[in-house]
Design an enzyme around this catalytic site. Structure first.
Site, PDB file in Angstrom:
ATOM      1  N   LYS A 110       0.835  -1.207   0.000  1.00  0.00           N
ATOM      2  CA  LYS A 110       0.000   0.000   0.000  1.00  0.00           C
ATOM      3  C   LYS A 110       0.873   1.262   0.000  1.00  0.00           C
ATOM      4  O   LYS A 110       0.469   2.292  -0.537  1.00  0.00           O
ATOM      5  CB  LYS A 110      -1.000  -0.005   1.165  1.00  0.00           C
ATOM      6  N   LYS A 192      -4.358  -9.896  -6.530  1.00  0.00           N
ATOM      7  CA  LYS A 192      -5.659 -10.297  -5.969  1.00  0.00           C
ATOM      8  C   LYS A 192      -6.740  -9.288  -6.336  1.00  0.00           C
ATOM      9  O   LYS A 192      -6.459  -8.105  -6.557  1.00  0.00           O
ATOM     10  CB  LYS A 192      -5.568 -10.456  -4.447  1.00  0.00           C
ATOM     11  N   LYS A 195     -11.085  -4.181  -3.763  1.00  0.00           N
ATOM     12  CA  LYS A 195     -12.124  -3.147  -3.875  1.00  0.00           C
ATOM     13  C   LYS A 195     -11.591  -1.830  -4.402  1.00  0.00           C
ATOM     14  O   LYS A 195     -12.249  -1.123  -5.137  1.00  0.00           O
ATOM     15  CB  LYS A 195     -12.668  -2.801  -2.480  1.00  0.00           C
TER      16      LYS A 195
HETATM   17  P1  ATP Z   1      -9.075  -2.925  -0.235  1.00  0.00           P
HETATM   18  O1  ATP Z   1      -9.008  -2.828  -1.720  1.00  0.00           O
HETATM   19  O2  ATP Z   1      -9.807  -1.791   0.437  1.00  0.00           O
HETATM   20  O3  ATP Z   1      -7.755  -3.244   0.403  1.00  0.00           O
HETATM   21  P2  ATP Z   1      -9.994  -5.615  -0.207  1.00  0.00           P
HETATM   22  O4  ATP Z   1     -10.788  -5.881  -1.414  1.00  0.00           O
HETATM   23  O5  ATP Z   1      -8.606  -6.133  -0.153  1.00  0.00           O
HETATM   24  O6  ATP Z   1     -10.056  -4.101   0.097  1.00  0.00           O
HETATM   25  P3  ATP Z   1     -10.599  -6.053   2.592  1.00  0.00           P
HETATM   26  O7  ATP Z   1     -11.623  -5.192   3.233  1.00  0.00           O
HETATM   27  O8  ATP Z   1      -9.175  -5.730   2.849  1.00  0.00           O
HETATM   28  O9  ATP Z   1     -10.825  -6.171   1.025  1.00  0.00           O
HETATM   29  O10 ATP Z   1     -10.841  -7.574   3.013  1.00  0.00           O
HETATM   30  C1  ATP Z   1     -12.009  -8.118   3.567  1.00  0.00           C
HETATM   31  C2  ATP Z   1     -11.898  -9.627   3.643  1.00  0.00           C
HETATM   32  O11 ATP Z   1     -11.943 -10.179   2.316  1.00  0.00           O
HETATM   33  C3  ATP Z   1     -10.588 -10.133   4.253  1.00  0.00           C
HETATM   34  O12 ATP Z   1     -10.834 -11.280   5.033  1.00  0.00           O
HETATM   35  C4  ATP Z   1      -9.743 -10.461   3.060  1.00  0.00           C
HETATM   36  O13 ATP Z   1      -8.769 -11.430   3.343  1.00  0.00           O
HETATM   37  C5  ATP Z   1     -10.796 -10.987   2.079  1.00  0.00           C
HETATM   38  N1  ATP Z   1     -10.366 -10.777   0.688  1.00  0.00           N
HETATM   39  C6  ATP Z   1     -10.038  -9.596   0.114  1.00  0.00           C
HETATM   40  N2  ATP Z   1      -9.705  -9.757  -1.185  1.00  0.00           N
HETATM   41  C7  ATP Z   1      -9.843 -11.091  -1.429  1.00  0.00           C
HETATM   42  C8  ATP Z   1      -9.647 -11.891  -2.595  1.00  0.00           C
HETATM   43  N3  ATP Z   1      -9.262 -11.358  -3.748  1.00  0.00           N
HETATM   44  N4  ATP Z   1      -9.865 -13.221  -2.500  1.00  0.00           N
HETATM   45  C9  ATP Z   1     -10.276 -13.788  -1.338  1.00  0.00           C
HETATM   46  N5  ATP Z   1     -10.480 -13.084  -0.197  1.00  0.00           N
HETATM   47  C10 ATP Z   1     -10.265 -11.755  -0.232  1.00  0.00           C
END
Ligand code: ATP
Ligand code: LTN
Length: 324
Positions: A110, A192, A195
């Protein structure tokens, strides 16, 4: 058994969050003592719009409910409404070595992504996450693969505290599903699905059917034309196969067989239809909840109260042990 987990209110939940985290939560609430949070204090350490934060919190609350979290069976609450989270995070900071924080992959990723936004909140993020979990004596923490390292540091912090001040915290275990633990971006299967990254690579749980179709059809695939699972040479198609397999409850082998002799286009079309069908009910439920603001806020208010009760009792003990 106590279960704790949370998601940042940073935008639309995608199928990675759903498969990696929320689907586990739904089944856990049936048999365990579950607490799920909207972790808004974690949302402010990366660039965000303060005018949209409350909207995002409400949106995530409706998403939790639409996906099937039941406030009669678990506690749903907003992190910033329980001040003990920051209080404990500050105390835990005093026993957390700087080196451990600097080594965190998420901090490095990040910081690279937002070089203008490398704040100490981002560095201290894992301590706040440790406080979230340890305050509630959680035994299990259902998360996606990317959060495993943060769980390890949480365990280190708890062990260090227990050694220094006496047995206080439960040492939590991560719960990571084999499938769905890491759904990759449709645009870049090396990364990965996230969001806050590109929206084209990410299928939102509430994307319209046309959008889902468009994104799946435009998903990066690999050279060749066979529908075959091969994470080394065919990362794109393997990611799509994985998604298809979890949503359809079919094995990868069965799907490969079904699409033998067919091309990427046929497979993508079938995947888009499957997703549209599977997400239909969640979308419908959410559109009803959005109209019922009072109900959604009453659920959170009740959850905040329940969480406060547990957190304040734990904090009393911690402060006493630390001589405060
Ligand atoms: P951001 O883009 O804001 O970092 P994010 O999409 O990575 O958000 P988080 O809010 O950080 O999502 O994660 C929420 C939950 O979803 C956590 O348990 C995280 O491990 C899971 N998660 C996030 N992205 C993935 C993915 N691509 N595949 C599986 N699990 C995920
Ligand atoms: N860092 C997590 C969100 C999070 C969390 C938690 C998950 C904050 N506190 C406590 C489990 C338990 C993420 O997914 N980005």
């Amino acid at each position: 058994m106590r279960v704790f987990s949370g998601i940042r209110p940073t935008g639309q939940i995608h199928i990675g969050n759903y498969l990696g985290a929320i689907t586990q939560w739904i089944s856990l609430q049936e048999k365990e003592d579950c607490i799920f949070s909207i972790v808004d204090w974690h949302a402010i350490v990366t660039p965000y719009d303060e005018k949209k934060l409350q909207e995002n919190i409400f949106d995530l609350a409706t998403t939790y409910l639409a996906c099937g979290l039941n406030p009669e069976k678990c506690i749903l609450f907003v992190q910033s409404q329980v001040k003990e989270h920051v209080e404990l995070a500050w105390l835990l900071g005093s026993i957390t070595p700087l080196g451990e924080l600097k080594r965190m992959t998420q901090f490095k990723d990040k910081s690279e992504k937002h070089p203008e936004y490398v704040n100490t909140g981002l560095l201290n993020y894992p301590i706040l996450m440790a406080a979230d979990i340890l305050l509630y004596d959680a035994n299990q923490v259902p998360i996606g693969q990317d959060q495993k390292q943060h769980l390890e540091i949480t365990r280190n912090i708890a062990e260090r505290f227990n050694k220094k001040y006496g047995k206080t915290f439960v040492i939590p275990e991560p719960m990571i599903m084999k499938e769905g633990a890491k759904i990759m971006s449709l645009q870049n299967p090396e990364k990965k699905m996230s969001k806050t990254d590109d929206t084209k690579g990410c299928i939102g749980l509430f994307d319209k059917p046309e959008e889902i179709k468009e994104k799946i059809m435009a998903a990066t695939t690999d050279s060749g034309k066979e529908i075959k699972y091969d994470v080394i040479n065919k990362k794109g198609i393997s990611n799509l196969l994985n998604i298809y397999s979890i949503f359809s409850h079919k094995t990868i082998k069965e799907i490969e067989k079904e699409f033998e002799g067919k091309g990427y286009g046929d497979f993508k079309k079938a995947l888009a239809e499957l997703l549209i069908e599977k997400l239909k009910d969640i979308r419908k439920k959410k559109s009803e909840l959005i109209k019922n603001k009072e109900y959604v806020y009453s659920v959170l208010e009740k959850g905040n109260k329940g969480a406060r009760k547990i957190a304040s009792a734990k904090m009393e003990k911690v402060k006493k042990l630390m001589g405060l």
